[in-house]
Design an enzyme around this catalytic site. Structure first.
Site, PDB file in Angstrom:
ATOM      1  N   TYR A 294      13.268 -34.382 -16.391  1.00 33.75           N
ATOM      2  CA  TYR A 294      11.811 -34.475 -16.531  1.00 33.75           C
ATOM      3  C   TYR A 294      11.152 -34.631 -15.169  1.00 33.75           C
ATOM      4  O   TYR A 294      11.798 -34.994 -14.179  1.00 33.75           O
ATOM      5  CB  TYR A 294      11.418 -35.641 -17.450  1.00 33.75           C
ATOM      6  CG  TYR A 294      11.683 -37.019 -16.872  1.00 33.75           C
ATOM      7  CD1 TYR A 294      10.740 -37.655 -16.054  1.00 33.75           C
ATOM      8  CD2 TYR A 294      12.872 -37.686 -17.137  1.00 33.75           C
ATOM      9  CE1 TYR A 294      10.978 -38.909 -15.523  1.00 33.75           C
ATOM     10  CE2 TYR A 294      13.120 -38.947 -16.598  1.00 33.75           C
ATOM     11  CZ  TYR A 294      12.168 -39.550 -15.803  1.00 33.75           C
ATOM     12  OH  TYR A 294      12.404 -40.789 -15.265  1.00 33.75           O
TER      13      TYR A 294
ATOM     14  N   ARG B 103      -3.269  -1.372  -6.365  1.00 36.44           N
ATOM     15  CA  ARG B 103      -2.427  -2.569  -6.280  1.00 36.44           C
ATOM     16  C   ARG B 103      -2.749  -3.432  -7.492  1.00 36.44           C
ATOM     17  O   ARG B 103      -3.794  -3.277  -8.116  1.00 36.44           O
ATOM     18  CB  ARG B 103      -2.701  -3.338  -4.991  1.00 36.44           C
ATOM     19  CG  ARG B 103      -4.125  -3.825  -4.853  1.00 36.44           C
ATOM     20  CD  ARG B 103      -4.404  -4.372  -3.462  1.00 36.44           C
ATOM     21  NE  ARG B 103      -5.828  -4.651  -3.282  1.00 36.44           N
ATOM     22  CZ  ARG B 103      -6.408  -4.786  -2.107  1.00 36.44           C
ATOM     23  NH1 ARG B 103      -5.709  -4.638  -1.001  1.00 36.44           N
ATOM     24  NH2 ARG B 103      -7.699  -5.050  -2.008  1.00 36.44           N
TER      25      ARG B 103
ATOM     26  N   GLY C  52      12.081 -41.070  -6.207  1.00 35.13           N
ATOM     27  CA  GLY C  52      10.778 -41.421  -5.626  1.00 35.13           C
ATOM     28  C   GLY C  52      10.565 -40.571  -4.390  1.00 35.13           C
ATOM     29  O   GLY C  52      10.855 -41.001  -3.260  1.00 35.13           O
ATOM     30  N   THR C  53      10.079 -39.353  -4.577  1.00 34.13           N
ATOM     31  CA  THR C  53      10.059 -38.381  -3.471  1.00 34.13           C
ATOM     32  C   THR C  53       9.025 -38.707  -2.407  1.00 34.13           C
ATOM     33  O   THR C  53       9.128 -38.204  -1.287  1.00 34.13           O
ATOM     34  CB  THR C  53       9.837 -36.961  -4.008  1.00 34.13           C
ATOM     35  OG1 THR C  53       8.683 -36.942  -4.856  1.00 34.13           O
ATOM     36  CG2 THR C  53      11.055 -36.489  -4.795  1.00 34.13           C
TER      37      THR C  53
ATOM     38  N   CYS D 248       9.404 -39.138 -10.006  1.00 31.18           N
ATOM     39  CA  CYS D 248       8.121 -39.790 -10.294  1.00 31.18           C
ATOM     40  C   CYS D 248       7.178 -39.792  -9.103  1.00 31.18           C
ATOM     41  O   CYS D 248       6.106 -40.375  -9.167  1.00 31.18           O
ATOM     42  CB  CYS D 248       8.334 -41.210 -10.798  1.00 31.18           C
ATOM     43  SG  CYS D 248       9.216 -42.275  -9.641  1.00 31.18           S
TER      44      CYS D 248
ATOM     45  N   HIS E 215     -15.601  -7.986   1.197  1.00 28.27           N
ATOM     46  CA  HIS E 215     -14.606  -8.851   1.832  1.00 28.27           C
ATOM     47  C   HIS E 215     -14.713 -10.282   1.316  1.00 28.27           C
ATOM     48  O   HIS E 215     -13.709 -10.907   0.954  1.00 28.27           O
ATOM     49  CB  HIS E 215     -14.797  -8.813   3.354  1.00 28.27           C
ATOM     50  CG  HIS E 215     -13.918  -9.777   4.098  1.00 28.27           C
ATOM     51  ND1 HIS E 215     -14.323 -11.053   4.415  1.00 28.27           N
ATOM     52  CD2 HIS E 215     -12.649  -9.649   4.552  1.00 28.27           C
ATOM     53  CE1 HIS E 215     -13.342 -11.677   5.054  1.00 28.27           C
ATOM     54  NE2 HIS E 215     -12.314 -10.845   5.158  1.00 28.27           N
TER      55      HIS E 215
ATOM     56  N   MET F  80      -5.691  -7.353   8.456  1.00 28.10           N
ATOM     57  CA  MET F  80      -5.068  -6.487   9.457  1.00 28.10           C
ATOM     58  C   MET F  80      -5.899  -5.229   9.634  1.00 28.10           C
ATOM     59  O   MET F  80      -6.930  -5.056   8.997  1.00 28.10           O
ATOM     60  CB  MET F  80      -3.623  -6.193   9.055  1.00 28.10           C
ATOM     61  CG  MET F  80      -2.751  -7.436   9.154  1.00 28.10           C
ATOM     62  SD  MET F  80      -1.049  -7.118   8.713  1.00 28.10           S
ATOM     63  CE  MET F  80      -1.195  -6.665   6.998  1.00 28.10           C
TER      64      MET F  80
ATOM     65  N   ARG G 210      -3.535   2.991   8.539  1.00 27.23           N
ATOM     66  CA  ARG G 210      -3.898   1.770   7.807  1.00 27.23           C
ATOM     67  C   ARG G 210      -2.698   0.848   7.674  1.00 27.23           C
ATOM     68  O   ARG G 210      -1.569   1.289   7.488  1.00 27.23           O
ATOM     69  CB  ARG G 210      -4.434   2.118   6.410  1.00 27.23           C
ATOM     70  CG  ARG G 210      -5.549   3.140   6.421  1.00 27.23           C
ATOM     71  CD  ARG G 210      -5.977   3.495   5.002  1.00 27.23           C
ATOM     72  NE  ARG G 210      -6.766   2.442   4.381  1.00 27.23           N
ATOM     73  CZ  ARG G 210      -7.096   2.428   3.088  1.00 27.23           C
ATOM     74  NH1 ARG G 210      -6.666   3.389   2.285  1.00 27.23           N
ATOM     75  NH2 ARG G 210      -7.827   1.454   2.596  1.00 27.23           N
TER      76      ARG G 210
ATOM     77  N   GLU H 269      15.084 -43.404  -3.565  1.00 30.86           N
ATOM     78  CA  GLU H 269      13.987 -43.171  -2.614  1.00 30.86           C
ATOM     79  C   GLU H 269      14.405 -43.455  -1.173  1.00 30.86           C
ATOM     80  O   GLU H 269      13.566 -43.404  -0.267  1.00 30.86           O
ATOM     81  CB  GLU H 269      12.763 -44.017  -2.987  1.00 30.86           C
ATOM     82  CG  GLU H 269      13.093 -45.474  -3.215  1.00 30.86           C
ATOM     83  CD  GLU H 269      11.943 -46.253  -3.836  1.00 30.86           C
ATOM     84  OE1 GLU H 269      10.772 -45.937  -3.532  1.00 30.86           O
ATOM     85  OE2 GLU H 269      12.214 -47.183  -4.618  1.00 30.86           O
TER      86      GLU H 269
ATOM     87  N   SER I 130      15.442 -42.033 -11.090  1.00 35.27           N
ATOM     88  CA  SER I 130      14.138 -41.406 -10.923  1.00 35.27           C
ATOM     89  C   SER I 130      13.910 -41.247  -9.428  1.00 35.27           C
ATOM     90  O   SER I 130      13.926 -42.241  -8.691  1.00 35.27           O
ATOM     91  CB  SER I 130      13.030 -42.254 -11.545  1.00 35.27           C
ATOM     92  OG  SER I 130      11.777 -41.621 -11.376  1.00 35.27           O
TER      93      SER I 130
ATOM     94  N   LYS J 141       0.834  -1.208   0.000  1.00 25.92           N
ATOM     95  CA  LYS J 141       0.000   0.000   0.000  1.00 25.92           C
ATOM     96  C   LYS J 141       0.864   1.252   0.000  1.00 25.92           C
ATOM     97  O   LYS J 141       0.649   2.178  -0.803  1.00 25.92           O
ATOM     98  CB  LYS J 141      -0.927  -0.015   1.215  1.00 25.92           C
ATOM     99  CG  LYS J 141      -2.029   1.029   1.181  1.00 25.92           C
ATOM    100  CD  LYS J 141      -3.009   0.815   2.344  1.00 25.92           C
ATOM    101  CE  LYS J 141      -3.707  -0.509   2.212  1.00 25.92           C
ATOM    102  NZ  LYS J 141      -4.613  -0.797   3.345  1.00 25.92           N
TER     103      LYS J 141
ATOM    104  N   GLY K  72      -8.412  -7.353   4.452  1.00 24.60           N
ATOM    105  CA  GLY K  72      -9.221  -7.454   5.663  1.00 24.60           C
ATOM    106  C   GLY K  72      -8.573  -8.160   6.820  1.00 24.60           C
ATOM    107  O   GLY K  72      -9.165  -8.270   7.892  1.00 24.60           O
TER     108      GLY K  72
END
Length: 906
Positions: free
Chosen positions: A878, A343, A792-793, A858, A459, A110, A99, A771, A790, A30, A108
């Site tokens: 990838y 804004r 494996g997360t 993957c 709001h 704060m 403000r 992994e 690859s 702001k 809205g």
């Protein structure tokens, strides 16, 4: 001789003439934009901004910086001189607003206090100055009401009830019908409420009012609602808020005054035109609170043509300057237009795509910047189903289409119930007369929001658009009674709490009951069943098509699919997949093949085991033939069997009961007895850390070689049929290079046998999933035996954090998110500091050993927008994700590649 240096002096206050739009970190959004408009020569009331650094010092130490009071005094004195008035003086008072204004918009969340400087004495001076006694007393009651609630913590409903009582006594329905004498009495009541509830008198010293209001704005950064909003929007908690002190201009001086909010384009659709709300004889809070229904901005042309024309020119100036949709707050004081805020405006997902392409066509931005104006999360919203317009479900009302989507749920009338029911698995629609910041947790929990008051700038509308939540506002024909927890619709039908309703945020329609849904036009476009044309949906599809083309041209990351059968593979290909990054072969062993797997597990001899594998081989081969056909010419990474064997056997409790019942009848089934023995034998305390993945291939002779043979034979068959199979064999759960070397040696032998038998040369890459933490830490060694990694997360996240996703998400994740331990679930967005660090080090070590090592991911992180950016940064080739996430991944891969050309848009 040391050089004398001047000590660094921290500046905590900036005049509006000193800043610019690029100082958002310091001045907040702001303050930075007020300074920018001042620099552009637009009519901004004079004022100054207290920096976010002052706020952070205050929050860290519990007190304002030592130099702040003197800096505020100096800037206040300059402001008083410029305005020719003194703050709160009796005869000619200067009034100011205080403000909030953080770096990122938090509508809205704060606090704001208007009309600071009014007191029992200065209210008389304001009446004389304005020539309007009613206006002065209305402004005074507003100050006490806002100050009491915001600064002194008085319950807001106490003031609202007193105001309602005053209107009832006067037999009027709106605030503007109260006269000066009524407002004087109301001020006395309000002061009495403050004294009773806050234990002190309303402060008459104007500087005390301002200082307390500044501290209240600082404190509002850490309110529960502000923290919740930041978690929802992933805004950092350590930014702090700036405070803007601005000379007051008044929209409540009569019919030639007013206040409004304007958009340079429609934030709901993106269409160009005159969009916004205006309210005569009102202050700004009246518009966003939705307490009084506004008129469309276009009507301002008839009300005040001079101000309207000036506003249109300013809107054009701002949009061209910011090169984006601008959200503007303004006030007209007796025919004089003042700009209070601008804004880059929040917008719906559809509007974001339309506006981005429009701005490219206008030459304001390039393709790289257009990609920064949209997000994968917005694209995902556009792929949600929509209501079937041919449905016969009864429409009972219509409001303003504030934020699109098709939401169905049980009507609830307060935030507490919305959260409670949602946590119990119910889908709810939050129904209110108007929302306020205290409703945020209920808005998050609800499928959609319905209000009977307010417009596109209320709001409810602004917050819903920011969250991508369906919202219909200003449905005036619906009578909402929150105390009795019911809503009356035209015709007298009453909707009780718990009744099912549907709201359409694209049309504003409200329905009784559940409306059936149909596929989104964007999904139909990706499926190849819809093309750009003339109607509104087609315009959206055209915009999405163009943005996706931008992304595909820019991106470096390729996008593959997680798919286990030909049907999913073909859908993924239509969605733009460039191969399959994960085919889970265990899914091929379910259904009517489970009996063959049971025979394999129960085999007591080599002969029995070989017979079971021989029976499975042609079935596996046919699966792969179909898969390679669907993905002909594109890589298909097949993961060999990964889960523990108990998953293919009956549940231990169910099986035990069946065997016990059979024994009680003295009729035991031999196979079930053997199954129960096998289940007990395979039982593990933590099977996800037990006999699974590569360990299965090493302890069950022939299992992996059967799968490798099926892959090789399928590839040879496709190749001999003039196809172009590009199979890749992935060994799961490897923790040491020796495991991979043993399996690889067996696989290479099988592939050579198939090549000799079919007379076909096969190029089957062999690699592994990373992994386990040990695999990531020894990636340099593992790369000696792997042609690709690859990541494996999903499992890597579980093993790094030491918890199982299935167990913990329902137990303590909610608490961790609420306490801020997690900003977001590590299963949803990759944990950069922990899991991400392992991925990064494995990439570097793997490529150091084998420069041509192919790298992908993957886990479902492959379709998460933030995670895609991380994978781009660390150099993967990838990402792979579920078919419906492919467009999101494509878009985010393009955004990641072009981010250096973009800017920060939220």
């Amino acid at each position: 001789m040391s050089e004398n240096k001047e000590p660094h002096v921290v500046k905590f206050v900036y005049d509006f003439t000193e800043g610019n739009k690029d100082l958002k970190d310091l001045l907040g959004g702001k303050g930075a934009n007020l300074a920018e408009m001042t620099n552009l020569g637009l009519p901004v009331p004079p004022g100054f901004t207290i920096t976010t650094e002052a706020c952070k010092t205050y929050l860290d130490s519990g007190d304002e910086p030592a130099a702040l009071r003197d800096e505020v005094s100096a800037h206040l004195a300059a402001l008083e001189e410029a305005m020719g008035k003194k703050l709160g003086q009796a005869d000619n008072p200067l009034l100011v607003s205080v403000r909030s204004g953080a770096k990122f918009s938090m509508p809205g969340m704060m606090d704001t206090v208007l009309n600071i400087g009014l007191s029992d004495k200065s209210v008389q001076g304001l009446a004389k100055q304005a020539g309007d006694e009613r206006f002065a007393w209305d402004s005074y009651r507003r100050l006490i009401q806002m100050f009491g609630k915001t600064v002194l913590g008085v319950e807001g409903e106490l003031f609202e009830d007193a105001l309602d009582a005053a209107k009832t006594a006067k037999k009027v329905t709106v605030d503007t019908e109260l006269e000066a004498a009524d407002l004087k009495k109301l001020v006395t009541k309000f002061k009495r409420i403050v004294k009773t509830e806050a234990g002190r008198d309303f402060p008459q010293d104007p500087r005390e009012q301002m200082d307390l209001a500044i501290h209240a704005v600082f404190d509002s950064w850490n309110t529960d609602r502000a923290k919740l909003y930041r978690r929802q929007e992933r805004i950092p908690h350590d930014l702090g808020t700036a405070v803007n002190v601005c000379s007051m201009v008044f929209g409540n001086l009569g019919p030639d005054s007013g206040t409004g909010v304007a958009f340079t384009r429609d934030p709901a659709s993106g269409h160009q035109g005159v969009y916004g709300d205006y309210l005569q004889n009102a202050q700004g809070e009246d518009v966003v609170a939705g307490i009084r229904n506004t008129v469309p901005l276009a009507e301002l042309e008839q009300i005040d043509k001079k101000s309207y024309d000036q506003l249109m020119k300013i809107m054009d100036t701002l949009e061209n300057h910011y090169k984006d949709l601008c959200d503007i707050e303004f006030t007209i004081e007796r025919g004089q237009l003042w700009m209070l805020q601008t804004r880059v405006g929040k917008r719906t997902a559809g509007a974001a795509f339309r506006i981005a392409t429009q701005l490219v066509d206008q030459g304001l931005i390039d393709e790289a910047e257009a990609l920064q104006r949209v997000t994968g999360a917005q694209l995902a919203q556009l792929m949600f189903p929509r209501f079937d317009e041919e449905s016969k479900v009864a429409q009972v009302g219509r409001g303003i289409a504030a934020s699109p989507g098709a939401a169905v749920g049980k009507a609830v009338f307060d935030s507490y119930t919305a959260v409670k029911w949602s946590r119990s698995g119910e889908k709810v629609i939050l129904v209110r007369r108007e929302t306020n910041p205290d409703d945020l947790d209920g808005m998050i929990a609800a499928e959609g929001i319905l209000t009977s008051r307010g417009g596109k700038t209320s709001h409810a509308a602004v917050v819903a658009r920011g969250m991508g939540k369906t919202c219909v506002c200003g449905a005036e024909e619906l009578e909402v009674d929150t105390k009795r927890r019911r809503m009356t619709v035209p015709g007298g039908h009453v909707v009780e709490e718990g009744d099912l309703i549907s709201i359409d945020g694209s049309s504003g329609k409200v329905y009784l009951g559940e409306v059936p849904v149909v596929p989104s036009p964007v999904v139909e476009y990706f499926e190849g069943r819809m093309h750009a044309g003339a109607n509104d949906a087609d315009e959206l599809v055209e915009a999405v098509h163009r943005i996706m083309a931008f992304a595909d041209r820019k991106r470096r990351l390729r996008v593959r699919a997680n798919a286990d059968n030909a049907e999913d593979a073909m859908r993924a290909r239509r969605f733009g997949a460039q191969g399959i990054g994960l085919c889970r072969t265990e899914h091929m062993f379910l259904g009517d093949r489970r009996e063959l797997v049971e025979r394999l597990i129960l085999a007591d001899t080599d002969t029995e085991r070989e017979e079971s594998l021989k029976a499975l081989l042609p079935l596996q081969k046919q699966d792969f033939v179909e898969l390679f056909s669907a993905m002909d010419g594109l890589p298909v990474t097949v993961r060999l069997l990964d889960p523990p064997l108990h998953e293919f056997l009956p549940d231990i409790t169910e099986l035990s009961v069946r065997v016990a019942l059979a024994e009680s009848r003295k009729d035991p089934h031999e196979n079930e007895l053997r199954l129960l023995q096998a289940v007990h034998r395979l039982h593990e305390q933590n099977p996800m850390l037990g006999l699974r993945g590569v360990r299965l291939g090493l302890v069950i002779p022939g299992l992996f070689t059967m799968q490798v043979r099926a892959i090789a034979e399928a590839a040879a068959e496709r190749k001999n049929a003039k196809g172009d199979p590009r199979a890749e064999i992935m060994i799961p759960l490897v923790g040491t290079v020796q495991e991979l070397e043993i399996v690889r040696e067996e696989a290479d032998q099988v592939i050579a046998e198939v090549e000799a038998a079919t007379g076909t040369q096969l190029k089957l890459a062999i690699g592994t999933m990373i992994e386990l933490p040990r695999a990531a830490l020894t990636a340099g060694q593992i790369a000696e035996a792997a042609e690709f990694f690859s990541f494996g997360t999903n499992d890597l996240t579980q093993t790094v954090w030491g918890f199982s996703r299935d167990d913990v998400e329902a137990s303590f994740f909610t608490a961790y998110l609420e306490k801020g331990i997690f900003g977001v679930s590590p299963f949803e967005t990759i944990d950069r500091d922990g899991v991400g660090a392992l991925v990064k080090s494995a990439v570097e070590a793997g490529r150091a050993t084998r420069p041509d090592l192919k790298l992908g991911v993957c886990g479902e992180h492959g379709g998460d927008p933030e995670s895609v950016h991380f994978f781009h940064e660390v150099g993967l080739d990838y990402v792979s994700c579920s078919p419906f996430r492919i467009p999101v991944a494509r878009l985010e891969a393009g955004r990641a590649a072009s981010s250096s050309a973009g800017s920060d848009h939220r």
